[in-house]
Motif scaffolding. Structure first.
Motif, mmCIF file in Angstrom:
data_model
loop_
_atom_site.group_PDB
_atom_site.id
_atom_site.type_symbol
_atom_site.label_atom_id
_atom_site.label_comp_id
_atom_site.label_asym_id
_atom_site.label_seq_id
_atom_site.Cartn_x
_atom_site.Cartn_y
_atom_site.Cartn_z
ATOM 1 N N ILE A 1 17.417 0.524 6.515
ATOM 2 C CA ILE A 1 15.951 0.509 6.373
ATOM 3 C C ILE A 1 15.575 -0.708 5.552
ATOM 4 O O ILE A 1 16.014 -0.874 4.412
ATOM 5 C CB ILE A 1 15.436 1.784 5.683
ATOM 6 N N PHE A 2 14.772 -1.568 6.153
ATOM 7 C CA PHE A 2 14.217 -2.715 5.440
ATOM 8 C C PHE A 2 12.821 -2.324 4.969
ATOM 9 O O PHE A 2 11.992 -1.855 5.755
ATOM 10 C CB PHE A 2 14.140 -3.937 6.359
ATOM 11 N N GLN A 3 12.555 -2.492 3.679
ATOM 12 C CA GLN A 3 11.232 -2.140 3.153
ATOM 13 C C GLN A 3 10.710 -3.214 2.220
ATOM 14 O O GLN A 3 11.473 -3.884 1.516
ATOM 15 C CB GLN A 3 11.270 -0.782 2.444
ATOM 16 N N PHE A 4 9.384 -3.355 2.255
ATOM 17 C CA PHE A 4 8.702 -4.365 1.438
ATOM 18 C C PHE A 4 7.501 -3.693 0.759
ATOM 19 O O PHE A 4 6.764 -2.929 1.385
ATOM 20 C CB PHE A 4 8.234 -5.536 2.296
ATOM 21 N N HIS A 5 7.304 -4.012 -0.530
ATOM 22 C CA HIS A 5 6.211 -3.407 -1.301
ATOM 23 C C HIS A 5 5.435 -4.498 -2.037
ATOM 24 O O HIS A 5 6.031 -5.296 -2.772
ATOM 25 C CB HIS A 5 6.762 -2.414 -2.317
ATOM 26 N N SER A 6 4.127 -4.512 -1.843
ATOM 27 C CA SER A 6 3.239 -5.359 -2.638
ATOM 28 C C SER A 6 2.204 -4.465 -3.305
ATOM 29 O O SER A 6 1.993 -3.321 -2.892
ATOM 30 C CB SER A 6 2.537 -6.407 -1.769
ATOM 31 N N GLN A 7 1.549 -4.984 -4.331
ATOM 32 C CA GLN A 7 0.662 -4.129 -5.094
ATOM 33 C C GLN A 7 -0.557 -3.690 -4.295
ATOM 34 O O GLN A 7 -0.904 -2.495 -4.289
ATOM 35 C CB GLN A 7 0.212 -4.821 -6.380
ATOM 36 N N THR B 1 3.911 -6.829 17.823
ATOM 37 C CA THR B 1 3.113 -5.978 18.703
ATOM 38 C C THR B 1 2.928 -4.626 18.014
ATOM 39 O O THR B 1 3.680 -4.280 17.096
ATOM 40 C CB THR B 1 3.794 -5.774 20.061
ATOM 41 N N PRO B 2 1.963 -3.816 18.442
ATOM 42 C CA PRO B 2 1.753 -2.517 17.785
ATOM 43 C C PRO B 2 2.982 -1.607 17.813
ATOM 44 O O PRO B 2 3.164 -0.795 16.908
ATOM 45 C CB PRO B 2 0.595 -1.915 18.585
ATOM 46 N N ASN B 3 3.829 -1.752 18.841
ATOM 47 C CA ASN B 3 4.994 -0.876 18.964
ATOM 48 C C ASN B 3 6.233 -1.405 18.247
ATOM 49 O O ASN B 3 7.244 -0.701 18.172
ATOM 50 C CB ASN B 3 5.339 -0.650 20.437
ATOM 51 N N THR B 4 6.141 -2.626 17.722
ATOM 52 C CA THR B 4 7.321 -3.206 17.059
ATOM 53 C C THR B 4 7.022 -3.681 15.640
ATOM 54 O O THR B 4 7.876 -4.334 15.035
ATOM 55 C CB THR B 4 7.850 -4.398 17.874
ATOM 56 N N SER B 5 5.863 -3.341 15.104
ATOM 57 C CA SER B 5 5.508 -3.851 13.775
ATOM 58 C C SER B 5 4.652 -2.832 13.033
ATOM 59 O O SER B 5 4.129 -1.879 13.615
ATOM 60 C CB SER B 5 4.749 -5.181 13.897
ATOM 61 N N LEU B 6 4.508 -3.087 11.741
ATOM 62 C CA LEU B 6 3.650 -2.259 10.891
ATOM 63 C C LEU B 6 3.018 -3.155 9.848
ATOM 64 O O LEU B 6 3.684 -4.016 9.263
ATOM 65 C CB LEU B 6 4.470 -1.156 10.209
ATOM 66 N N THR B 7 1.734 -2.931 9.601
ATOM 67 C CA THR B 7 1.002 -3.685 8.588
ATOM 68 C C THR B 7 0.557 -2.726 7.486
ATOM 69 O O THR B 7 -0.190 -1.780 7.739
ATOM 70 C CB THR B 7 -0.224 -4.382 9.202
ATOM 71 N N ASP C 1 2.950 -1.028 1.712
ATOM 72 C CA ASP C 1 4.266 -0.389 1.606
ATOM 73 C C ASP C 1 4.763 -0.207 3.030
ATOM 74 O O ASP C 1 4.383 0.758 3.708
ATOM 75 C CB ASP C 1 4.179 0.962 0.893
ATOM 76 N N ALA C 2 5.592 -1.122 3.504
ATOM 77 C CA ALA C 2 5.983 -1.134 4.911
ATOM 78 C C ALA C 2 7.502 -1.164 5.030
ATOM 79 O O ALA C 2 8.195 -1.798 4.224
ATOM 80 C CB ALA C 2 5.378 -2.338 5.634
ATOM 81 N N GLY C 3 8.000 -0.475 6.049
ATOM 82 C CA GLY C 3 9.437 -0.452 6.275
ATOM 83 C C GLY C 3 9.776 -0.257 7.743
ATOM 84 O O GLY C 3 8.966 0.269 8.518
ATOM 85 N N LEU C 4 10.968 -0.697 8.121
ATOM 86 C CA LEU C 4 11.460 -0.553 9.484
ATOM 87 C C LEU C 4 12.893 -0.026 9.448
ATOM 88 O O LEU C 4 13.688 -0.415 8.593
ATOM 89 C CB LEU C 4 11.431 -1.896 10.225
ATOM 90 N N PRO D 1 9.820 5.414 9.479
ATOM 91 C CA PRO D 1 10.264 5.857 8.155
ATOM 92 C C PRO D 1 9.173 5.781 7.087
ATOM 93 O O PRO D 1 9.440 6.051 5.914
ATOM 94 C CB PRO D 1 11.366 4.850 7.836
ATOM 95 N N ASN D 2 7.951 5.416 7.476
ATOM 96 C CA ASN D 2 6.889 5.176 6.508
ATOM 97 C C ASN D 2 6.092 6.447 6.223
ATOM 98 O O ASN D 2 5.992 7.350 7.054
ATOM 99 C CB ASN D 2 5.938 4.089 7.022
ATOM 100 N N ILE D 3 5.524 6.484 5.033
ATOM 101 C CA ILE D 3 4.621 7.559 4.622
ATOM 102 C C ILE D 3 3.200 7.026 4.745
ATOM 103 O O ILE D 3 2.873 5.983 4.172
ATOM 104 C CB ILE D 3 4.909 8.009 3.182
ATOM 105 N N TYR D 4 2.362 7.732 5.465
ATOM 106 C CA TYR D 4 0.976 7.308 5.655
ATOM 107 C C TYR D 4 0.099 8.005 4.619
ATOM 108 O O TYR D 4 0.132 9.234 4.485
ATOM 109 C CB TYR D 4 0.503 7.634 7.069
ATOM 110 N N LEU D 5 -0.695 7.225 3.911
ATOM 111 C CA LEU D 5 -1.500 7.739 2.801
ATOM 112 C C LEU D 5 -2.977 7.457 3.043
ATOM 113 O O LEU D 5 -3.352 6.350 3.434
ATOM 114 C CB LEU D 5 -1.040 7.104 1.491
#
Length: 553
Positions: free
Chosen positions: A52-58, A71-77, A80-83, A135-139
């Motif tokens: 799992i690759f994850q990136f966190h910014s404030q 693309t929407p099926n291969t990315s997340l914006t 707190d994002a992870g793949l 793997p992401n938590i949606y808030l």
């Protein structure tokens, strides 16, 4: 710009913009404007089945993607994002891509976490969101509550194998055996710095750190709805994390943690740095000054105390009513609440002035003290018990506790009234302090107000941070309450239980004047006669004086 992530953790020195990572090692990462960051992981051990690759910014969003063209099926914006990347046979390298969707530089913390064949796959049975494995938590948050949602996990599997079916509804061999532990972690109060966030997000990224630092709130089974609600804490940083456990193999995996401050860093008005409207500060500053007065002098100046207590009682009820029934702005509602509070205070004073019985006054004062005591009861961990998720059980219990106090105050009127002055007056001082600096004690009554205004708030966890400033405020509250009660009890020990009613005193004085002819006021005409005489004098026509001669004696 490219970032290369390798297994050996040696940082490249000769290639501009290249940074090498080790698995499980945190690394500061910046995504510059108009550039795509490529993260590459090499030399992956053969027993690793997915990472799992994850990136966190404030607060700034970043786009993480499997492909260079997201693309929407291969990315997340998200901030707190992870793949999740599942590895094939003989595969020993992976790459991901990052960019700034807003065209602004984004800095944060990145980490790559490895998992093996028996470890659960977070979000492996995703059927709702765009990614195949989510793997992401949606808030989502609003003024009242913060809601987190997540996709169900799947059981682990080896390289080259097909993922287990997600459609099996029962059995210990399916994903239904998985359990989800919900964790919460509070950032330091009143600290919105990026350095503090970066330092603390590392404590909630992997399994070991989450279990050591986070507070476990509950455990969900696979049959439960993958959604949890919490009370919103504007301006307070909170990190949420989920650990999915496989009880058969005694293994676990971590979802990508998510954080929130329940406010916006980029809003022009009322952002995280300027929380607290001017109207709120003015309102609670005046309330705090009045509360400090009644804390030490309330029983001595009984009419002033009644006005303040009537104000609190009427203002609270009116604010709940007007908020639930009208779409008025906050400032308008607060202004009308203050106006109606003053009307309520005046009416309570007039009731006591006219009828002279302190019973009604003591009942109102006792209800306010009972409300505060009942709120304190539900502010403890007891308030998060499952039985109190029912609105009927909650409000019946809350009302029962609140009604006990007025009964005690009726039996001990002076002591009960002085206790209410000390406790309620001290708490209004705490509310005034909170309008300038954060303290969790305001949620003693704010959570009750939220539950009265929001029908769905019963599902929310009301856990709040308890840090240094809160212990200081508890001490201040206790000192104010105890010193105020002791001072008033000592000063009023030789006085009547309650001061006499002004109306009754006026009636007694009038009767005394009627019967005591030696009293000079006995010969003073009544007010009506004096007013009539004055009016007649104003319109009386004076006769001409004519000639006058001295009177000879």
């Amino acid at each position: 710009m490219s970032v290369v992530v390798s297994w050996d953790g040696v940082m490249a020195q000769n290639v501009p913009g290249l940074v090498k990572f080790s698995l499980g090692r945190f690394q500061n990462l910046s995504v510059t404007q108009n550039f795509t960051v490529e993260a590459v992981l090499t030399r992956i051990p053969g027993d690793i089945t997915h990472v799992i690759f994850q990136f966190h910014s404030q607060y700034r969003n970043a786009t993480v993607s499997y492909d260079q063209a997201p693309t929407p099926n291969t990315s997340l914006t998200a901030h707190d994002a992870g793949l999740v990347s599942a590895l094939r046979l003989q595969q020993n390298s992976l790459q991901w891509y990052m960019e700034s969707p807003e065209g602004k530089p984004v800095s944060g913390m990145a980490v790559i976490l490895p998992y093996k064949a028996r470890d659960p796959v977070p979000g492996g049975c995703n059927l709702e969101y765009n990614l195949d494995i989510e793997p992401n938590i949606y808030l989502h948050y609003n003024l009242f509550e913060t809601i987190i949602q997540f996709a169900p996990a799947n059981t682990g599997y080896a390289r080259g194998q097909t993922a287990p079916s997600c459609n099996v509804s029962s059995g210990q061999t399916s994903r239904m055996r998985l359990e989800y532990d919900i964790y919460q972690y509070f950032l330091p109060e009143s600290d919105l710095s990026e350095q503090v966030f970066i330092g603390h997000i590392q404590k909630m990224a992997n399994i070991r750190e989450v279990a050591a630092n986070g507070k476990k709130l509950m455990t969900l089974s696979s049959n439960d709805q993958p959604m949890v609600s919490f009370s919103s804490l504007p301006g307070q940083g909170v990190i949420y994390s989920i650990i999915v456990r496989d009880p058969v193999f005694n293994t676990s995996a971590s979802y990508v943690p998510v954080h929130t401050y329940a406010c916006s860093f980029t809003s022009t008005l009322d952002n995280c740095y300027t929380l607290g409207k001017i109207s709120t500060k003015v309102f609670f500053t005046i309330a705090g000054m009045a509360g400090l007065f009644i804390c030490f002098f309330g029983h001595r100046f009984f009419k002033s105390e009644l006005f303040c207590m009537g104000f609190i009682f009427t203002a609270f009820l009116f604010f709940v009513l007007i908020t639930r029934t009208t779409p008025l702005s906050y400032d308008m509602r607060l202004s009308l609440t203050a106006l109606m509070g003053m009307v309520g205070g005046v009416l309570l004073v007039l009731c006591w002035w006219r009828f002279g019985s302190p019973l009604l006054s003591i009942l109102i004062v006792g209800l306010i003290l009972g409300f505060l005591f009942s709120s304190i009861f539900f502010f403890t961990p007891i308030g998060d018990f499952e039985i109190f998720r029912s609105d009927v059980v909650f409000w019946v219990t809350f009302t029962s506790i609140a009604l006990v106090i007025p009964l005690i105050c009726v039996g001990l009127p002076r002591e009960g009234n002085i206790t209410a002055c000390g406790v309620v007056g001290g708490y209004t001082v705490i509310l005034a302090v909170d309008s300038y600096t954060y303290t969790s004690l305001t949620y003693i009554t704010l959570d009750i107000l939220k539950r009265a205004l929001n029908n769905n708030f019963s599902k929310a966890f009301t856990n709040v941070p308890f840090q240094g400033i809160d212990f200081i405020m508890i001490t201040v509250w206790a000192v104010l309450a105890v010193s105020g009660m002791v001072l008033q009890l000592y000063r009023e020990r030789t006085r009547p239980v309650f001061p006499p009613s002004p109306y009754m005193m006026w009636k007694q004085e009038r009767e005394r004047r009627k019967t005591n002819i030696l009293d000079p006021s006995y010969h003073v005409p009544p007010l009506r006669a004096r007013l009539k005489s004055r009016v007649e004098e104003m319109f009386r026509r004076e006769e001409p004086a004519g000639e006058r001669t001295p009177l000879l004696l």
